[in-house]
Design a protein around this motif. Structure first.
Motif, PDB file in Angstrom:
ATOM      1  N   VAL A  32       0.839  -1.201   0.000  1.00 34.22           N
ATOM      2  CA  VAL A  32       0.000   0.000   0.000  1.00 34.22           C
ATOM      3  C   VAL A  32       0.868   1.244   0.000  1.00 34.22           C
ATOM      4  CG1 VAL A  32      -1.654   1.355   1.360  1.00 34.22           C
ATOM      5  CG2 VAL A  32      -1.982  -1.110   1.099  1.00 34.22           C
ATOM      6  N   LEU A  33       1.887   1.258   0.861  1.00 37.55           N
ATOM      7  CA  LEU A  33       2.781   2.412   0.939  1.00 37.55           C
ATOM      8  C   LEU A  33       3.492   2.647  -0.388  1.00 37.55           C
ATOM      9  CD1 LEU A  33       4.319   4.625   2.479  1.00 37.55           C
ATOM     10  CD2 LEU A  33       5.925   2.851   3.238  1.00 37.55           C
ATOM     11  N   ARG A  34       4.027   1.611  -0.976  1.00 35.21           N
ATOM     12  CA  ARG A  34       4.759   1.768  -2.238  1.00 35.21           C
ATOM     13  C   ARG A  34       3.833   2.264  -3.337  1.00 35.21           C
ATOM     14  NH1 ARG A  34       7.983  -3.347  -3.988  1.00 35.21           N
ATOM     15  NH2 ARG A  34       8.682  -1.851  -5.544  1.00 35.21           N
ATOM     16  N   HIS A  35       2.599   1.797  -3.337  1.00 36.35           N
ATOM     17  CA  HIS A  35       1.660   2.203  -4.386  1.00 36.35           C
ATOM     18  C   HIS A  35       1.237   3.657  -4.216  1.00 36.35           C
ATOM     19  CE1 HIS A  35      -1.309   1.754  -7.530  1.00 36.35           C
ATOM     20  NE2 HIS A  35      -2.205   2.298  -6.715  1.00 36.35           N
ATOM     21  N   LEU A  36       0.924   4.042  -2.993  1.00 33.64           N
ATOM     22  CA  LEU A  36       0.492   5.414  -2.743  1.00 33.64           C
ATOM     23  C   LEU A  36       1.660   6.394  -2.821  1.00 33.64           C
ATOM     24  CD1 LEU A  36      -2.014   4.926   0.213  1.00 33.64           C
ATOM     25  CD2 LEU A  36      -2.534   5.151  -2.225  1.00 33.64           C
ATOM     26  N   GLY A  37       2.845   5.942  -2.480  1.00 37.21           N
ATOM     27  CA  GLY A  37       4.015   6.804  -2.532  1.00 37.21           C
ATOM     28  C   GLY A  37       4.213   7.663  -1.311  1.00 37.21           C
ATOM     29  N   ALA A  38       3.182   7.860  -0.508  1.00 36.10           N
ATOM     30  CA  ALA A  38       3.277   8.661   0.713  1.00 36.10           C
ATOM     31  C   ALA A  38       2.052   8.373   1.576  1.00 36.10           C
ATOM     32  CB  ALA A  38       3.343  10.154   0.394  1.00 36.10           C
ATOM     33  N   VAL A  39       2.262   8.214   2.868  1.00 29.71           N
ATOM     34  CA  VAL A  39       1.174   8.059   3.834  1.00 29.71           C
ATOM     35  C   VAL A  39       1.392   9.105   4.916  1.00 29.71           C
ATOM     36  CG1 VAL A  39       0.135   6.573   5.579  1.00 29.71           C
ATOM     37  CG2 VAL A  39       0.806   5.610   3.368  1.00 29.71           C
ATOM     38  N   GLN A  40       0.410   9.978   5.073  1.00 31.67           N
ATOM     39  CA  GLN A  40       0.582  11.108   5.977  1.00 31.67           C
ATOM     40  C   GLN A  40       0.525  10.674   7.438  1.00 31.67           C
ATOM     41  OE1 GLN A  40      -1.867  14.503   5.070  1.00 31.67           O
ATOM     42  NE2 GLN A  40      -1.414  15.543   6.975  1.00 31.67           N
ATOM     43  N   LEU A  41       1.375  11.306   8.238  1.00 33.35           N
ATOM     44  CA  LEU A  41       1.395  11.114   9.682  1.00 33.35           C
ATOM     45  C   LEU A  41       0.668  12.271  10.360  1.00 33.35           C
ATOM     46  CD1 LEU A  41       5.159  10.209   9.799  1.00 33.35           C
ATOM     47  CD2 LEU A  41       3.377   8.649  10.606  1.00 33.35           C
ATOM     48  N   ASP A  42       0.063  11.988  11.490  1.00 34.95           N
ATOM     49  CA  ASP A  42      -0.555  13.060  12.266  1.00 34.95           C
ATOM     50  C   ASP A  42      -0.655  12.621  13.718  1.00 34.95           C
ATOM     51  OD1 ASP A  42      -2.026  15.780  11.847  1.00 34.95           O
ATOM     52  OD2 ASP A  42      -3.239  14.673  13.285  1.00 34.95           O
ATOM     53  N   THR A  43      -0.612  13.598  14.609  1.00 37.53           N
ATOM     54  CA  THR A  43      -0.600  13.307  16.040  1.00 37.53           C
ATOM     55  C   THR A  43      -1.937  12.794  16.562  1.00 37.53           C
ATOM     56  OG1 THR A  43      -1.166  15.605  16.540  1.00 37.53           O
ATOM     57  CG2 THR A  43       1.169  15.058  16.480  1.00 37.53           C
ATOM     58  N   ILE A  44      -3.037  13.132  15.888  1.00 38.35           N
ATOM     59  CA  ILE A  44      -4.367  12.790  16.402  1.00 38.35           C
ATOM     60  C   ILE A  44      -4.573  11.281  16.358  1.00 38.35           C
ATOM     61  CG2 ILE A  44      -6.855  13.053  16.063  1.00 38.35           C
ATOM     62  CD1 ILE A  44      -6.257  15.795  14.817  1.00 38.35           C
ATOM     63  N   SER A  45      -5.065  10.724  17.454  1.00 39.16           N
ATOM     64  CA  SER A  45      -5.410   9.309  17.504  1.00 39.16           C
ATOM     65  C   SER A  45      -6.795   9.174  18.118  1.00 39.16           C
ATOM     66  CB  SER A  45      -4.387   8.527  18.339  1.00 39.16           C
ATOM     67  OG  SER A  45      -4.727   7.160  18.383  1.00 39.16           O
ATOM     68  N   VAL A  46      -7.751   8.757  17.311  1.00 37.35           N
ATOM     69  CA  VAL A  46      -9.118   8.550  17.786  1.00 37.35           C
ATOM     70  C   VAL A  46      -9.395   7.047  17.747  1.00 37.35           C
ATOM     71  CG1 VAL A  46     -11.547   9.124  17.443  1.00 37.35           C
ATOM     72  CG2 VAL A  46      -9.797  10.840  17.017  1.00 37.35           C
ATOM     73  N   LEU A  47      -9.732   6.514  16.571  1.00 39.35           N
ATOM     74  CA  LEU A  47      -9.762   5.057  16.438  1.00 39.35           C
ATOM     75  C   LEU A  47      -8.342   4.522  16.432  1.00 39.35           C
ATOM     76  CD1 LEU A  47     -12.485   4.380  13.716  1.00 39.35           C
ATOM     77  CD2 LEU A  47     -12.673   4.127  16.179  1.00 39.35           C
ATOM     78  N   ALA A  48      -7.498   5.169  15.663  1.00 34.42           N
ATOM     79  CA  ALA A  48      -6.085   4.836  15.538  1.00 34.42           C
ATOM     80  C   ALA A  48      -5.430   6.047  14.900  1.00 34.42           C
ATOM     81  CB  ALA A  48      -5.903   3.581  14.685  1.00 34.42           C
ATOM     82  N   ARG A  49      -4.120   6.015  14.743  1.00 36.20           N
ATOM     83  CA  ARG A  49      -3.465   7.115  14.058  1.00 36.20           C
ATOM     84  C   ARG A  49      -3.673   6.990  12.554  1.00 36.20           C
ATOM     85  NH1 ARG A  49      -1.021  10.197  17.751  1.00 36.20           N
ATOM     86  NH2 ARG A  49      -0.110   9.189  19.579  1.00 36.20           N
ATOM     87  N   SER A  50      -3.550   8.126  11.880  1.00 38.36           N
ATOM     88  CA  SER A  50      -3.906   8.170  10.469  1.00 38.36           C
ATOM     89  C   SER A  50      -3.102   7.188   9.627  1.00 38.36           C
ATOM     90  CB  SER A  50      -3.724   9.592   9.916  1.00 38.36           C
ATOM     91  OG  SER A  50      -4.187   9.669   8.598  1.00 38.36           O
ATOM     92  N   HIS A  51      -1.817   7.016   9.919  1.00 39.85           N
ATOM     93  CA  HIS A  51      -1.001   6.114   9.095  1.00 39.85           C
ATOM     94  C   HIS A  51      -1.411   4.656   9.280  1.00 39.85           C
ATOM     95  CE1 HIS A  51       1.108   6.040  12.962  1.00 39.85           C
ATOM     96  NE2 HIS A  51       1.727   4.945  12.578  1.00 39.85           N
TER      97      HIS A  51
END
Length: 386
Positions: A32-51
């Motif tokens: 998934v990472l290689r296909h998308l080329g970038a997965v954004q990080l963010d500090t917020i964690s509700v269900l889980a973190r964005s990445h």
């Protein structure tokens, strides 16, 4: 000039983002990472973190520890500035040389050091002798004031990160783990030999592949390039110009995406607000007719859809959103909206799957819009055993 209908463009975009058709489970999270080329990080964690939410949206309930291991084990990825702070495939290291050079030429980012040479030398020496370290391990991140009141060692290590002497190899407890790039990046990739033009050509082409079909602004936004940088290389990327019905500007498409009609199963899932399918708000409105805005930084009385509203993707369309929270073993939909009765069943399925993924065994809906869909939604949730 190839012409596409708005519906064709939408389906091409969904397939390009890995949300239409059978997922490549053998490639897993790293695929998934290689296909998308970038997965954004963010500090917020509700269900889980964005990445974590990004591969979940595409692969289903992959274990959260497996997600972290796929990102950070075995030198598969690194963290750097792309769309924002992102996890990037390690093979893309050479293609961000243009950005590292730009930082060097600028001479600073947010902060200036009192003793650049001494502070940077101290960080290099600590990492060389002690191995990978957190900011705390380097002496602490702040001087004791607000969060932006960085210590000299924090300014130094972030500067070395910007210019490519240091790399973030892992997030552990959400803390960055810094190492010397010469040690952490594979030798075959550890170079800045590519010209700015070569870097930009690769990144624009990669954005075009990940988006499927995109305007100039879409391509620029993916890795936060300038429009003129896209203009300078677009003719040599292999992307082909297309017209999309209803789009006010010309677009470009990945030629491989035009070779076959997108078919297969649509994923039903809740999306992180930072998912690359929706992180570009103007593009999201143009493709899906869906107004999306992260309200985490909006004063609570002014929020419309909630703190961390997650769009519902179902049937290839964005048809609702949920502001989730967790209370013990209950997933709480603090605020939920649906675009009509057809969204009820997929919303219930998405809530059940998300609840199970984060270890919850029940779902409670606090506010529902429109209110007359609350009864049908509750009935669907009971039917699903939550």
């Amino acid at each position: 000039m190839i012409s596409l209908s708005a519906d064709e463009a939408r389906r091409i975009a969904l397939r390009a983002q890995g949300l239409l058709g059978a997922p490549d489970r053998r490639a897993g999270v790293h695929g998934v990472l290689r296909h998308l080329g970038a997965v954004q990080l963010d500090t917020i964690s509700v269900l889980a973190r964005s990445h974590e939410l990004v591969p979940y949206a595409r692969l289903g309930a992959v274990g959260r520890q497996a997600v972290e291991a796929a990102y950070w084990t075995g030198a598969h990825s690194f963290e750097y500035w792309s769309h924002a702070a992102c996890v990037l495939p390690i093979e893309e290291w050479p293609h961000f040389a243009f950005r590292r050079r730009a930082f060097r030429e600028r001479g600073h980012r947010w902060h200036r050091m009192k003793d650049r040479e001494g502070s940077c030398a101290a960080v290099r020496d600590r990492l060389r002798t002690e191995g990978p370290l957190t900011t705390a391990g380097l002496g602490g991140g702040r001087n004791g004031g607000e969060w932006w009141d960085w210590s000299e060692s924090k300014i130094a290590v972030e500067w070395l990160l910007d210019i490519g002497e240091v790399v973030v190899t892992e997030r552990r407890g959400w803390k960055r783990i810094y190492d010397l790039a010469e040690r952490a990046v594979p030798a075959t990739l550890f170079h800045d030999d590519l010209s700015d033009e070569e870097c930009l050509r690769r990144l624009v082409a990669q954005a075009g592949t990940a988006l499927g079909v995109a305007t100039r602004a879409d391509l620029a936004d993916y890795h936060r390039l300038k429009g003129e940088q896209v203009d300078a290389v677009i003719a040599d990327t292999g992307l082909v110009p297309v017209e999309v019905q209803g789009w006010p500007r010309r677009a470009w498409a990945d030629p491989a995406a035009l070779e076959s009609t997108p078919r297969g199963r649509h994923r039903t899932t809740l999306l992180s607000p930072f998912d690359s399918l929706v992180w570009d708000r103007p593009r999201t409105g143009r493709i899906f007719g869906f107004t999306h805005r992260l309200e985490a930084y909006v004063p609570k009385p002014k929020r419309v859809h909630g703190y961390f509203a997650m769009p519902l993707l179902a049937g290839g369309r964005l048809c609702g959103r949920v502001d989730p929270a967790r209370e013990g073993s209950t997933l709480v939909a603090r605020q939920l909206s649906m675009d009509g009765a057809r969204a009820v069943e997929p919303m219930a399925r998405a809530l059940r799957e998300a609840a199970a993924w984060v270890g919850c065994d029940s779902v409670r809906v606090e506010r529902c819009a429109p209110e007359d869909l609350r009864g049908p939604l509750d009935a669907e949730l009971r039917e699903l055993g939550v």
